[in-house]
Scaffold this active site. Structure first.
Site, PDB file in Angstrom:
ATOM      1  N   ARG A  17       0.836  -1.206   0.000  1.00 20.00           N
ATOM      2  CA  ARG A  17       0.000   0.000   0.000  1.00 20.00           C
ATOM      3  C   ARG A  17       0.868   1.253   0.000  1.00 20.00           C
ATOM      4  O   ARG A  17       1.861   1.318   0.722  1.00 20.00           O
ATOM      5  CB  ARG A  17      -0.914   0.002   1.239  1.00 20.00           C
ATOM      6  CG  ARG A  17      -1.831  -1.209   1.213  1.00 20.00           C
ATOM      7  CD  ARG A  17      -2.880  -1.188   2.275  1.00 20.00           C
ATOM      8  NE  ARG A  17      -3.660  -2.430   2.175  1.00 20.00           N
ATOM      9  CZ  ARG A  17      -4.652  -2.770   2.978  1.00 20.00           C
ATOM     10  NH1 ARG A  17      -5.008  -1.953   3.959  1.00 20.00           N
ATOM     11  NH2 ARG A  17      -5.298  -3.899   2.810  1.00 20.00           N
TER      12      ARG A  17
ATOM     13  N   ARG B  91       1.907   0.542  10.313  1.00 18.36           N
ATOM     14  CA  ARG B  91       1.552   1.025   8.979  1.00 18.36           C
ATOM     15  C   ARG B  91       2.751   0.893   8.047  1.00 18.36           C
ATOM     16  O   ARG B  91       3.636   1.731   8.026  1.00 18.36           O
ATOM     17  CB  ARG B  91       1.095   2.487   9.066  1.00 18.36           C
ATOM     18  CG  ARG B  91       0.368   3.013   7.833  1.00 18.36           C
ATOM     19  CD  ARG B  91      -0.165   4.421   8.070  1.00 18.36           C
ATOM     20  NE  ARG B  91      -1.137   4.455   9.156  1.00 18.36           N
ATOM     21  CZ  ARG B  91      -2.435   4.203   8.992  1.00 18.36           C
ATOM     22  NH1 ARG B  91      -2.905   3.937   7.802  1.00 18.36           N
ATOM     23  NH2 ARG B  91      -3.246   4.234  10.023  1.00 18.36           N
TER      24      ARG B  91
ATOM     25  N   GLU C 136      -7.117  -1.345  14.732  1.00 19.58           N
ATOM     26  CA  GLU C 136      -7.668  -2.284  13.745  1.00 19.58           C
ATOM     27  C   GLU C 136      -6.664  -3.387  13.406  1.00 19.58           C
ATOM     28  O   GLU C 136      -5.507  -3.128  13.098  1.00 19.58           O
ATOM     29  CB  GLU C 136      -8.022  -1.515  12.466  1.00 19.58           C
ATOM     30  CG  GLU C 136      -8.508  -2.418  11.350  1.00 19.58           C
ATOM     31  CD  GLU C 136      -8.652  -1.684  10.015  1.00 19.58           C
ATOM     32  OE1 GLU C 136      -8.697  -0.437  10.020  1.00 19.58           O
ATOM     33  OE2 GLU C 136      -8.716  -2.375   8.989  1.00 19.58           O
TER      34      GLU C 136
ATOM     35  N   SER D 256     -10.677  -6.468   9.245  1.00 22.20           N
ATOM     36  CA  SER D 256     -11.812  -5.741   8.711  1.00 22.20           C
ATOM     37  C   SER D 256     -12.642  -6.759   7.952  1.00 22.20           C
ATOM     38  O   SER D 256     -12.151  -7.356   7.007  1.00 22.20           O
ATOM     39  CB  SER D 256     -11.274  -4.667   7.775  1.00 22.20           C
ATOM     40  OG  SER D 256     -12.206  -3.655   7.617  1.00 22.20           O
TER      41      SER D 256
ATOM     42  N   ARG E 284       0.440  -6.652  12.438  1.00 23.57           N
ATOM     43  CA  ARG E 284      -0.225  -6.065  13.596  1.00 23.57           C
ATOM     44  C   ARG E 284      -0.441  -7.106  14.693  1.00 23.57           C
ATOM     45  O   ARG E 284      -0.498  -6.759  15.880  1.00 23.57           O
ATOM     46  CB  ARG E 284      -1.548  -5.413  13.183  1.00 23.57           C
ATOM     47  CG  ARG E 284      -1.304  -4.153  12.357  1.00 23.57           C
ATOM     48  CD  ARG E 284      -2.564  -3.356  12.049  1.00 23.57           C
ATOM     49  NE  ARG E 284      -2.221  -2.172  11.262  1.00 23.57           N
ATOM     50  CZ  ARG E 284      -3.109  -1.262  10.869  1.00 23.57           C
ATOM     51  NH1 ARG E 284      -4.389  -1.391  11.182  1.00 23.57           N
ATOM     52  NH2 ARG E 284      -2.716  -0.222  10.162  1.00 23.57           N
TER      53      ARG E 284
END
Length: 423
Positions: free
Chosen positions: A262, A277, A349, A352, A390
């Site tokens: 990303r 991130r 998070e 999802s 994560r």
RNA sequence: GGAGGAAUACCCAAGUCUGGCUGAAGGGAUCGGUCUUGAAAACCGACAGGGGUGUAACAGCCCGCGGGGGUUCAAAUCCCUCUUCCUCCUCCA
């Protein structure tokens, strides 16, 4: 993509529902006019084509009888010219129409709370006890550095910011999590494993909804017009693009490990330290193709599958029902799983889980033949089960000990060669 | 990277040179039936799907021979282009 006929029929109602997302809906207002012009031209051009087909038969008949057909041929020259002009006009309008349709977000399900942003997301449930430390606990990047299992500096040298080297038991832990999750979902939750390509073409990115609107979020391989996948959702959902599945094959459930890429455009300055991130991270993804009437049960099931990972790992988390303003472009309903991160004293998070209903299926042409032989769109769902980086973050921070070591959660030990503590 | 070949319906496969009753032969598979105690075999029958438009729903009409474009009154058939697959050479984990 929304259903055109439904949008035509219930325009005001759908617009009101979309308005709850708080997004710009200017595209939506172009729908009516484009739709009407499109259909008007289609009717005109198809009538001419019917005439041409009919006359062609007559010409061929006359030729066979060695009779003169020059008058008909002359007339058809004119008709064909008109058809070509109308076809060109139609192509242009179709292109505009497609752009509009591809830019309209999904309709939120009625069970989605109305709200503006993440503040309005609703907590559905909470699991596990937040650890209380009797010593000064550290953020995961310090733990990783002190144990010599994460190396951000060298990754920055070799590539740039937002990349990492996992080292030694760090790398092993990452691998253990991937294998543990893949095994568990295939053995206990009924998923079939796919190991997908990490690079996809433009149509695949359109199929799942990353394009055309969010191109800046992806890494593009320019000379090829290929994209690095932001999630295994893209290749796995597009696995069945332009197919008609048998109703007997539904539900289809796939689990896929992949690296994810990303650009993180627009998040400069956020989560600059640590694993939270990254431009590249690992994820185990769950994807389901189901009959429309089953998709909301499937969403609960799939969310449960992701939660099970956190429970087995003993990581405290909560489940959030995402509000209309925080749903994302493609989802009709979405649950976020948020894991407790001690260094931030916050839930973050880690998964999802979304039901897209037929939104992706319409874009990607994923259909099934039902019991009566009728062709219908499937509903697609997916969810992280889980994001690996994560998860490592959460394990390092929640399982850290006063002496700087980290206890390995029991379920992972068989995948870690029996190692109980990283020290 | 170089040289050839191929792509037709669920599968196999004619048709392409020589454009027009081919809106696509034939076979297999599948489904239904006859026969049989049941099955197999044989025989009979069905079998282009999908999208669009349209309709209250049908009907009708348009588009579909890998994708896109062109030539022509008319394209599976002629031309251009892209993609994928196969064979040989070259390279390579």
């Amino acid at each position: 993509m929304l259903d055109r006929k439904q949008l035509r029929k219930d325009f005001a109602e759908i617009k009101a529902k979309l308005a709850k997302r708080g997004e710009d809906l200017s595209d939506l207002d172009k729908f009516g006019e484009l739709d009407e012009r499109r259909r008007a031209i289609i009717q005109e051009v198809e009538q001419l084509k019917a005439e041409r087909n009919e006359t062609s038969k007559q010409i061929s008949q006359l030729k066979r009888e060695k009779k003169d057909a020059s008058e008909l041929i002359e007339r058809m020259q004119q008709v064909s010219k008109t058809i070509k002009e109308l076809d060109n006009e139609l192509n242009e309008i179709e292109a505009q129409f497609d752009q509009v349709m591809l830019g309209i977000p999904n309709i939120p399900h009625e069970s989605v709370p109305v709200g503006e942003d993440e503040e309005d997301n609703v907590e559905v449930r909470k699991w596990g006890d937040i650890p209380s430390f009797s010593f000064e606990h550290k953020p995961h990047w310090e733990i990783g550095k002190d144990l010599d299992i994460l190396d951000f500096e060298r990754a920055a040298k070799v590539t740039g910011s937002r990349f990492v080297f996992y080292k030694g038991l760090g790398a092993k832990l990452e691998r253990a999590l991937i294998n543990f999750m893949l095994d568990y979902h295939t053995e206990h939750h009924g998923y079939e494993e796919l190991l997908p390509p990490y690079i996809v073409n433009r149509n695949s990115m359109i199929g799942t909804g990353q394009l055309p609107k969010f191109e800046e979020d992806a890494f593009l391989i320019e000379d090829w017009d290929y994209f690095l996948i932001p999630t295994a959702e893209v290749p796995v959902t597009n696995f069945h693009r332009d197919e008609i599945l048998s109703v007997d094959d539904l539900p289809k459930k796939y689990v896929a490990y992949s690296a994810c890429f990303r650009s993180e455009a627009g998040s400069a300055g956020r989560d600059t330290r640590g694993l939270i991130r990254m431009h590249q991270f690992n994820k185990v993804e769950l994807v389901q193709f189901v009959k429309p009437e089953d998709s909301y049960d499937a969403l609960e099931e799939l969310t449960g599958h992701a939660e099970k990972m956190l429970q087995l790992l003993g990581l405290p988390y909560r489940v959030m029902n995402m509000c209309t303003g925080d749903l994302g472009f493609t989802a009709a309903k979405k649950y976020d799983l948020e894991v407790w991160i001690p260094s931030q004293q916050k839930y973050r998070e880690i998964s999802s889980c979304s039901n897209f209903e037929a939104f992706q299926a319409r874009r990607a042409g994923i259909r099934y033949r039902d019991e009566d032989g009728k062709v219908k769109y499937v509903h697609t769902l997916n969810g992280s089960g889980l994001a690996i980086g994560r998860t490592v973050t959460a394990i390092l921070e929640n399982y850290q000990q006063e002496d700087g070591s980290v206890v390995v959660p029991e379920v992972l030990r068989p995948y870690m060669g029996g190692i109980e503590v990283i020290k």
